[in-house]
Design a protein around this motif. Structure first.
Motif, PDB file in Angstrom:
ATOM      1  N   MET A 255     -25.808-136.047  95.715  1.00 47.22           N
ATOM      2  CA  MET A 255     -24.668-135.736  95.167  1.00 47.22           C
ATOM      3  C   MET A 255     -24.279-136.972  94.060  1.00 47.22           C
ATOM      4  O   MET A 255     -23.689-136.770  93.095  1.00 47.22           O
ATOM      5  CB  MET A 255     -23.488-135.661  96.245  1.00 47.22           C
ATOM      6  N   THR A 256     -24.897-138.092  94.505  1.00 47.01           N
ATOM      7  CA  THR A 256     -24.517-139.139  93.399  1.00 47.01           C
ATOM      8  C   THR A 256     -25.265-139.305  92.568  1.00 47.01           C
ATOM      9  O   THR A 256     -24.694-139.366  91.206  1.00 47.01           O
ATOM     10  CB  THR A 256     -24.894-140.385  94.273  1.00 47.01           C
ATOM     11  N   VAL A 257     -26.380-138.662  92.309  1.00 48.50           N
ATOM     12  CA  VAL A 257     -27.133-138.495  91.167  1.00 48.50           C
ATOM     13  C   VAL A 257     -26.491-137.454  90.346  1.00 48.50           C
ATOM     14  O   VAL A 257     -26.411-137.633  89.130  1.00 48.50           O
ATOM     15  CB  VAL A 257     -28.505-137.968  91.458  1.00 48.50           C
ATOM     16  N   ALA A 258     -25.996-136.400  90.885  1.00 45.20           N
ATOM     17  CA  ALA A 258     -25.302-135.176  90.008  1.00 45.20           C
ATOM     18  C   ALA A 258     -24.046-135.960  89.460  1.00 45.20           C
ATOM     19  O   ALA A 258     -23.845-135.595  88.288  1.00 45.20           O
ATOM     20  CB  ALA A 258     -24.822-134.070  90.755  1.00 45.20           C
ATOM     21  N   LEU A 259     -23.249-136.704  90.209  1.00 43.70           N
ATOM     22  CA  LEU A 259     -22.093-137.176  89.507  1.00 43.70           C
ATOM     23  C   LEU A 259     -22.554-138.166  88.397  1.00 43.70           C
ATOM     24  O   LEU A 259     -21.707-138.323  87.554  1.00 43.70           O
ATOM     25  CB  LEU A 259     -21.305-138.166  90.818  1.00 43.70           C
ATOM     26  N   ARG A 260     -23.523-138.999  88.618  1.00 43.54           N
ATOM     27  CA  ARG A 260     -23.880-140.019  87.585  1.00 43.54           C
ATOM     28  C   ARG A 260     -24.334-139.049  86.257  1.00 43.54           C
ATOM     29  O   ARG A 260     -24.041-139.506  85.016  1.00 43.54           O
ATOM     30  CB  ARG A 260     -25.058-140.865  87.750  1.00 43.54           C
ATOM     31  N   THR A 261     -25.182-137.994  86.475  1.00 37.64           N
ATOM     32  CA  THR A 261     -25.748-137.213  85.465  1.00 37.64           C
ATOM     33  C   THR A 261     -24.369-136.554  84.743  1.00 37.64           C
ATOM     34  O   THR A 261     -24.465-136.698  83.492  1.00 37.64           O
ATOM     35  CB  THR A 261     -26.725-136.161  86.089  1.00 37.64           C
ATOM     36  N   ALA A 262     -23.461-136.138  85.348  1.00 36.88           N
ATOM     37  CA  ALA A 262     -22.252-135.556  84.802  1.00 36.88           C
ATOM     38  C   ALA A 262     -21.361-136.436  84.185  1.00 36.88           C
ATOM     39  O   ALA A 262     -20.715-135.961  83.154  1.00 36.88           O
ATOM     40  CB  ALA A 262     -21.492-134.624  85.956  1.00 36.88           C
TER      41      ALA A 262
ATOM     42  N   VAL B 199     -16.514-143.893  86.741  1.00 38.92           N
ATOM     43  CA  VAL B 199     -15.983-144.809  87.893  1.00 38.92           C
ATOM     44  C   VAL B 199     -15.528-144.067  89.090  1.00 38.92           C
ATOM     45  O   VAL B 199     -14.986-144.554  90.084  1.00 38.92           O
ATOM     46  CB  VAL B 199     -14.412-145.353  87.466  1.00 38.92           C
ATOM     47  N   ALA B 200     -16.026-142.649  89.205  1.00 43.86           N
ATOM     48  CA  ALA B 200     -15.828-142.115  90.559  1.00 43.86           C
ATOM     49  C   ALA B 200     -16.928-142.392  91.492  1.00 43.86           C
ATOM     50  O   ALA B 200     -17.858-142.980  91.334  1.00 43.86           O
ATOM     51  CB  ALA B 200     -15.817-140.487  90.147  1.00 43.86           C
ATOM     52  N   GLN B 201     -16.577-142.359  92.686  1.00 40.83           N
ATOM     53  CA  GLN B 201     -17.430-142.595  94.002  1.00 40.83           C
ATOM     54  C   GLN B 201     -17.548-141.214  94.918  1.00 40.83           C
ATOM     55  O   GLN B 201     -16.532-140.440  94.832  1.00 40.83           O
ATOM     56  CB  GLN B 201     -17.066-143.740  94.613  1.00 40.83           C
ATOM     57  N   ILE B 202     -18.504-141.041  95.388  1.00 45.25           N
ATOM     58  CA  ILE B 202     -18.706-140.175  96.569  1.00 45.25           C
ATOM     59  C   ILE B 202     -18.228-140.813  97.996  1.00 45.25           C
ATOM     60  O   ILE B 202     -18.977-141.673  98.485  1.00 45.25           O
ATOM     61  CB  ILE B 202     -20.075-139.691  96.549  1.00 45.25           C
ATOM     62  N   ASP B 203     -17.398-140.173  98.803  1.00 44.83           N
ATOM     63  CA  ASP B 203     -17.087-140.734  99.901  1.00 44.83           C
ATOM     64  C   ASP B 203     -18.148-140.279 101.110  1.00 44.83           C
ATOM     65  O   ASP B 203     -18.746-139.283 100.498  1.00 44.83           O
ATOM     66  CB  ASP B 203     -15.483-140.299 100.479  1.00 44.83           C
ATOM     67  N   SER B 204     -17.967-140.810 102.357  1.00 44.43           N
ATOM     68  CA  SER B 204     -18.728-140.510 103.312  1.00 44.43           C
ATOM     69  C   SER B 204     -18.915-138.955 103.696  1.00 44.43           C
ATOM     70  O   SER B 204     -19.663-138.621 104.257  1.00 44.43           O
ATOM     71  CB  SER B 204     -18.656-141.353 104.617  1.00 44.43           C
ATOM     72  N   ASP B 205     -17.552-138.264 103.460  1.00 45.14           N
ATOM     73  CA  ASP B 205     -17.340-136.801 103.578  1.00 45.14           C
ATOM     74  C   ASP B 205     -17.940-135.893 102.617  1.00 45.14           C
ATOM     75  O   ASP B 205     -17.791-134.820 102.688  1.00 45.14           O
ATOM     76  CB  ASP B 205     -16.105-136.744 104.270  1.00 45.14           C
ATOM     77  N   GLY B 206     -18.530-136.611 101.426  1.00 49.29           N
ATOM     78  CA  GLY B 206     -18.988-135.866 100.545  1.00 49.29           C
ATOM     79  C   GLY B 206     -17.808-135.586  99.273  1.00 49.29           C
ATOM     80  O   GLY B 206     -18.061-135.038  98.455  1.00 49.29           O
ATOM     81  N   SER B 207     -16.717-136.002  99.574  1.00 47.74           N
ATOM     82  CA  SER B 207     -15.501-135.712  98.534  1.00 47.74           C
ATOM     83  C   SER B 207     -15.708-136.858  97.341  1.00 47.74           C
ATOM     84  O   SER B 207     -16.435-137.951  97.571  1.00 47.74           O
ATOM     85  CB  SER B 207     -14.392-135.941  98.983  1.00 47.74           C
ATOM     86  N   VAL B 208     -15.150-136.474  96.257  1.00 45.79           N
ATOM     87  CA  VAL B 208     -15.179-137.463  95.104  1.00 45.79           C
ATOM     88  C   VAL B 208     -13.905-138.045  94.888  1.00 45.79           C
ATOM     89  O   VAL B 208     -12.910-137.328  94.952  1.00 45.79           O
ATOM     90  CB  VAL B 208     -15.562-136.348  93.907  1.00 45.79           C
ATOM     91  N   GLN B 209     -14.050-139.257  94.721  1.00 41.29           N
ATOM     92  CA  GLN B 209     -12.624-140.075  94.671  1.00 41.29           C
ATOM     93  C   GLN B 209     -12.817-140.952  93.344  1.00 41.29           C
ATOM     94  O   GLN B 209     -13.837-141.428  92.809  1.00 41.29           O
ATOM     95  CB  GLN B 209     -12.612-141.048  95.733  1.00 41.29           C
TER      96      GLN B 209
END
Length: 90
Positions: free
Chosen positions: A1-8, A17-27
């Motif tokens: 998920m983190t790689v997808a977020l960085r690519t997006a 500046v977004a981050q992935i929480d331990s439950d998989g949600s994007v903050q």
């Protein structure tokens, strides 16, 4: 998920500046101010996530996983799945 977020983040700068929480949600993507921007950003993230999944396990397995959670998702033709299955040499 983190790689997808960085690519997006290349298409949606607010994801930088977004981050992935331990439950998989994007903050942390509060820079998106209206519904249309949030929908567009969500679609970009989902597309990146699915693209990574196809690269890892192949198109057929990815479609199976999608169909398991979204049974009404439009089905591709059988020849599409057979001709584009996972090829580690790609």
């Amino acid at each position: 998920m983190t790689v997808a977020l960085r690519t997006a983040s290349a298409r949606v700068p607010e994801f930088e500046v977004a981050q992935i929480d331990s439950d998989g949600s994007v903050q942390g993507w509060s820079g998106l101010n209206n519904h249309d921007e949030i929908v567009e950003a969500s679609l970009v993230l989902i597309a990146q996530l699915l693209s990574l999944l196809v690269a890892l396990v192949g198109e057929a397995v990815t479609f199976k996983l999608v169909f398991d959670v979204w049974p009404d998702f439009p089905r591709p033709s059988r020849t599409t799945l057979e001709s584009n299955d996972h090829d580690p040499a790609r």
